[in-house]
Design an enzyme around this catalytic site. Structure first.
Site, PDB file in Angstrom:
ATOM      1  N   LYS A   1      10.720 -10.882 -12.812  1.00 34.48           N
ATOM      2  CA  LYS A   1       9.871 -11.218 -11.674  1.00 34.48           C
ATOM      3  C   LYS A   1       8.455 -11.438 -12.190  1.00 34.48           C
ATOM      4  CE  LYS A   1       8.544  -9.831  -7.073  1.00 34.48           C
ATOM      5  NZ  LYS A   1       8.628  -8.783  -6.040  1.00 34.48           N
TER       6      LYS A   1
ATOM      7  N   LYS B   1      12.834 -14.809 -10.511  1.00 34.46           N
ATOM      8  CA  LYS B   1      11.951 -15.016  -9.360  1.00 34.46           C
ATOM      9  C   LYS B   1      10.534 -15.262  -9.826  1.00 34.46           C
ATOM     10  CE  LYS B   1      10.412 -12.527  -5.250  1.00 34.46           C
ATOM     11  NZ  LYS B   1      10.480 -11.268  -4.528  1.00 34.46           N
TER      12      LYS B   1
HETATM   13  C1  PBG Z   1       7.484  -7.543  -3.346  1.00 38.62           C
HETATM   14  C2  PBG Z   1       8.187  -8.797  -2.944  1.00 38.62           C
HETATM   15  C3  PBG Z   1       7.691 -10.068  -3.155  1.00 38.62           C
HETATM   16  C4  PBG Z   1       8.587 -10.952  -2.583  1.00 38.62           C
HETATM   17  C5  PBG Z   1       9.658 -10.205  -2.098  1.00 38.62           C
HETATM   18  N1  PBG Z   1       9.391  -8.870  -2.316  1.00 38.62           N
HETATM   19  C6  PBG Z   1       6.489 -10.495  -3.891  1.00 38.62           C
HETATM   20  C7  PBG Z   1       5.191  -9.962  -3.512  1.00 38.62           C
HETATM   21  O1  PBG Z   1       4.831  -9.834  -2.342  1.00 38.62           O
HETATM   22  O2  PBG Z   1       4.458  -9.655  -4.461  1.00 38.62           O
HETATM   23  C8  PBG Z   1       8.389 -12.426  -2.539  1.00 38.62           C
HETATM   24  C9  PBG Z   1       9.360 -13.228  -1.776  1.00 38.62           C
HETATM   25  C10 PBG Z   1       8.891 -14.593  -1.450  1.00 38.62           C
HETATM   26  O3  PBG Z   1       7.777 -15.018  -1.796  1.00 38.62           O
HETATM   27  O4  PBG Z   1       9.678 -15.315  -0.818  1.00 38.62           O
HETATM   28  N2  PBG Z   1       8.286  -6.497  -3.690  1.00 38.62           N
END
Ligand code: PBG
Length: 337
Positions: free
Chosen positions: A206, A260
């Site tokens: 991520k 991701k």
């Molecule tokens: C954080 C989280 C994120 C996303 C899902 N869970 C990133 C964030 O806010 O830093 C992103 C999902 C998306 O952008 O569709 N745990």
């Protein structure tokens, strides 16, 4: 030698790529990758209350739903053949604190959602996130202490939260927080609690990405987040480091790996799939979705074709599936083919 055909023959010899492309039937015959409904995981946003379907400004076509509406959405997804949902709660602001303590409430919004969906639609997979960001007053994925996101204490807490999520009926725990050692800790906690059959989809790679912007509006963390997540997410510049991180998740017992964001990281999808042989999923994140929606709304691109092309690109890059806010739109299109 002056004739045009001869010139082409000198260049191509007997190799003519266009022979296989000449007709619809031959193109279908040689098509290497195909998108099917089985490739789709649908992320949904949940809010407290009943009968609420609330649009998210930065994600046209995506809504926050109360639990009853999320159950209806789950039915729709199951009817379309979508295998699984990934749920994200927009927790009441009064319940958010420095440590994200509401993540340890057995009946918090995410667990309430899982229970309701599993009761009404038992055959759809439910994937839950254990990161603390929906529960913290600062929007970080972990516990904030003296300006630092503390790793081990966060891991201990999310392992407990994972048990509660599994108790509620979650099929797969997907930790998106990027704390070190969390996959192993979650595995041990689940096993000790008798949840041997609950899987782990590790957010293996991520990245500290700007593509998450609209998601933060969706779960209400955009106004809260102080600073950035660079001390725990991976630098977008680093592919080798991402592979090391994914390898740790594999060692620690991940059943599936996620990359991701998605499209800007297709190289990582490919490397992860080639290296580990585990099922690999890409998360086509909020910013990727919104870019396509915005350009399509302006008439600058054909939104439907671009959507399908991006999802097919994930398949070509080796992904076994994609978390996408387009899941329902795509499932509808595929069911008409
Ligand atoms: C954080 C989280 C994120 C996303 C899902 N869970 C990133 C964030 O806010 O830093 C992103 C999902 C998306 O952008 O569709 N745990």
């Amino acid at each position: 030698m002056t004739d045009k055909t001869d010139t082409v023959d000198i260049i191509t010899g007997h190799r003519r790529m266009r022979r296989n492309r000449k007709a619809d039937w031959s193109r279908r015959m040689v098509q290497e990758n195909r998108l099917t409904v089985d490739d789709l995981i649908w992320p949904i946003f949940v809010v407290p209350g009943t009968n609420i379907v609330e649009p998210i400004d930065a994600m046209p076509g995506v809504n926050r739903m109360s639990v009853d509406k999320a159950v209806e959405a789950a039915k729709l997804a199951a009817d379309l053949g979508i295998p699984a949902l990934a749920t994200f709660p927009n927790v009441d602001i009064s319940l958010r604190d420095d440590t994200g303590s509401n993540s340890l409430a057995a009946n918090n919004l995410i667990n309430e959602t899982t229970r309701a969906i599993k009761k009404a639609v038992p055959n759809i997979g439910v994937i839950t996130d254990v990161a603390l960001d929906p529960f913290t007053s600062h929007g970080h994925d972990g516990i904030l202490r003296d300006g630092e996101i503390v790793n081990d204490e966060t891991v201990a807490q999310i392992a407990k939260a994972a048990i509660l999520q599994a108790d509620a009926g979650a099929d797969i725990i997907a930790p998106s927080d990027m704390m070190d050692g969390r996959v192993g800790a979650i595995r041990r906690a689940l096993d000790a609690a008798g949840h041997q059959n609950v899987g782990i989809m590790a957010y293996a790679t991520k990245f500290a990405s700007a593509f998450y912007g609209p998601y933060r509006e969706a779960i209400g963390t955009s106004g809260l987040l102080k600073g950035d997540k660079k001390t725990y997410y991976i630098d977008p510049a680093n592919g080798t480091e991402a592979m090391r991180d994914a390898a740790l998740d594999v060692e620690e017992g991940a059943d599936m790996l996620m990359v991701k964001p998605g499209l800007p990281y297709l190289d990582i999808c490919w490397r992860v799939k080639e290296s580990f042989g585990l099922p690999v999923f890409a998360y086509q994140v909020s910013g990727e979705y919104s870019q396509i929606k915005a350009a399509a709304a302006n008439g600058w691109i054909d939104g439907e074709r671009v959507m399908l092309e991006t999802l097919l690109a994930f398949k070509r890059a080796g992904c076994d599936g994609i978390l996408s806010y387009f899941a329902v739109d795509v499932a509808r299109i595929l069911s008409k083919r």
